[in-house]
Scaffold this motif. Structure first.
Motif, mmCIF file in Angstrom:
data_model
loop_
_atom_site.group_PDB
_atom_site.id
_atom_site.type_symbol
_atom_site.label_atom_id
_atom_site.label_comp_id
_atom_site.label_asym_id
_atom_site.label_seq_id
_atom_site.Cartn_x
_atom_site.Cartn_y
_atom_site.Cartn_z
ATOM 1 N N LEU A 149 0.819 -1.212 0.000
ATOM 2 C CA LEU A 149 0.000 0.000 0.000
ATOM 3 C C LEU A 149 0.856 1.267 0.000
ATOM 4 O O LEU A 149 0.530 2.242 -0.683
ATOM 5 C CB LEU A 149 -0.969 -0.014 1.180
ATOM 6 N N LEU A 150 1.941 1.247 0.730
ATOM 7 C CA LEU A 150 2.814 2.427 0.745
ATOM 8 C C LEU A 150 3.473 2.651 -0.611
ATOM 9 O O LEU A 150 3.785 3.792 -0.966
ATOM 10 C CB LEU A 150 3.866 2.300 1.841
ATOM 11 N N ALA A 151 3.663 1.597 -1.386
ATOM 12 C CA ALA A 151 4.265 1.722 -2.719
ATOM 13 C C ALA A 151 3.361 2.491 -3.682
ATOM 14 O O ALA A 151 3.831 3.001 -4.696
ATOM 15 C CB ALA A 151 4.584 0.342 -3.283
ATOM 16 N N LEU A 152 2.076 2.581 -3.371
ATOM 17 C CA LEU A 152 1.156 3.324 -4.230
ATOM 18 C C LEU A 152 1.474 4.810 -4.251
ATOM 19 O O LEU A 152 1.189 5.494 -5.219
ATOM 20 C CB LEU A 152 -0.286 3.156 -3.746
ATOM 21 N N GLY A 153 2.022 5.329 -3.186
ATOM 22 C CA GLY A 153 2.194 6.770 -3.074
ATOM 23 C C GLY A 153 0.838 7.399 -2.775
ATOM 24 O O GLY A 153 -0.197 6.853 -3.138
ATOM 25 N N GLY A 154 0.835 8.488 -2.070
ATOM 26 C CA GLY A 154 -0.431 9.139 -1.730
ATOM 27 C C GLY A 154 -1.062 8.607 -0.460
ATOM 28 O O GLY A 154 -2.125 9.050 -0.060
ATOM 29 N N VAL A 155 -0.407 7.631 0.182
ATOM 30 C CA VAL A 155 -0.910 7.107 1.454
ATOM 31 C C VAL A 155 -0.293 7.958 2.559
ATOM 32 O O VAL A 155 0.924 8.073 2.667
ATOM 33 C CB VAL A 155 -0.532 5.617 1.644
ATOM 34 N N GLN A 156 -1.160 8.572 3.367
ATOM 35 C CA GLN A 156 -0.678 9.425 4.447
ATOM 36 C C GLN A 156 -0.405 8.595 5.702
ATOM 37 O O GLN A 156 0.660 8.702 6.297
ATOM 38 C CB GLN A 156 -1.699 10.522 4.746
ATOM 39 N N THR A 157 -1.379 7.797 6.115
ATOM 40 C CA THR A 157 -1.202 6.909 7.267
ATOM 41 C C THR A 157 -1.804 5.561 6.926
ATOM 42 O O THR A 157 -2.704 5.450 6.084
ATOM 43 C CB THR A 157 -1.859 7.448 8.547
ATOM 44 N N LEU A 158 -1.302 4.547 7.625
ATOM 45 C CA LEU A 158 -1.721 3.180 7.354
ATOM 46 C C LEU A 158 -1.630 2.397 8.653
ATOM 47 O O LEU A 158 -0.620 2.478 9.355
ATOM 48 C CB LEU A 158 -0.789 2.578 6.299
ATOM 49 N N LEU B 35 -4.239 -5.102 -2.855
ATOM 50 C CA LEU B 35 -4.266 -6.182 -1.869
ATOM 51 C C LEU B 35 -4.594 -7.513 -2.536
ATOM 52 O O LEU B 35 -4.020 -8.544 -2.180
ATOM 53 C CB LEU B 35 -5.254 -5.863 -0.752
ATOM 54 N N GLY B 36 -5.481 -7.499 -3.513
ATOM 55 C CA GLY B 36 -5.790 -8.717 -4.261
ATOM 56 C C GLY B 36 -4.579 -9.256 -4.995
ATOM 57 O O GLY B 36 -4.347 -10.467 -5.034
ATOM 58 N N GLU B 37 -3.788 -8.354 -5.565
ATOM 59 C CA GLU B 37 -2.574 -8.763 -6.268
ATOM 60 C C GLU B 37 -1.547 -9.373 -5.311
ATOM 61 O O GLU B 37 -0.723 -10.178 -5.716
ATOM 62 C CB GLU B 37 -1.958 -7.564 -7.002
ATOM 63 N N GLU B 38 -1.636 -9.003 -4.040
ATOM 64 C CA GLU B 38 -0.740 -9.553 -3.018
ATOM 65 C C GLU B 38 -1.301 -10.847 -2.407
ATOM 66 O O GLU B 38 -0.661 -11.449 -1.557
ATOM 67 C CB GLU B 38 -0.489 -8.526 -1.912
ATOM 68 N N GLY B 39 -2.511 -11.243 -2.830
ATOM 69 C CA GLY B 39 -3.089 -12.493 -2.360
ATOM 70 C C GLY B 39 -4.083 -12.380 -1.225
ATOM 71 O O GLY B 39 -4.447 -13.372 -0.600
#
Length: 74
Positions: free
Chosen positions: A26-35, A62-66
């Motif tokens: 999710l952090l690899a997407l960019g644009g994520v402020q907090t997780l 997330l689906g691509e990660e299984g």
């Protein structure tokens, strides 16, 4: 930027390695402020730039990660 809080129900998380994979993906997407990944509850909470990342994109990654993911709230 317009930030949005999204909570996803995620199944398939069973260990701390899963938490790490989800964070990285999710952090690899960019644009994520907090997780925040809550493995025991099966939830992932994401504050993200709504203009750059859609809820569908979060679910897809997330689906691509299984992992099966569905919006719990947006």
């Amino acid at each position: 930027m317009s930030y949005k809080h999204t909570v996803l129900k995620v199944s398939g998380m069973g260990c701390h390695s899963c938490v790490s994979h989800i964070n990285d993906a999710l952090l690899a997407l960019g644009g994520v402020q907090t997780l925040e990944v809550r493995m025991r509850e099966g939830h992932v909470a994401v504050d993200h730039d709504a203009d750059a990342i859609s809820v569908e994109a979060l679910v897809q990654v997330l689906g691509e990660e299984g992992y099966d993911a569905l919006p719990a709230s947006t």
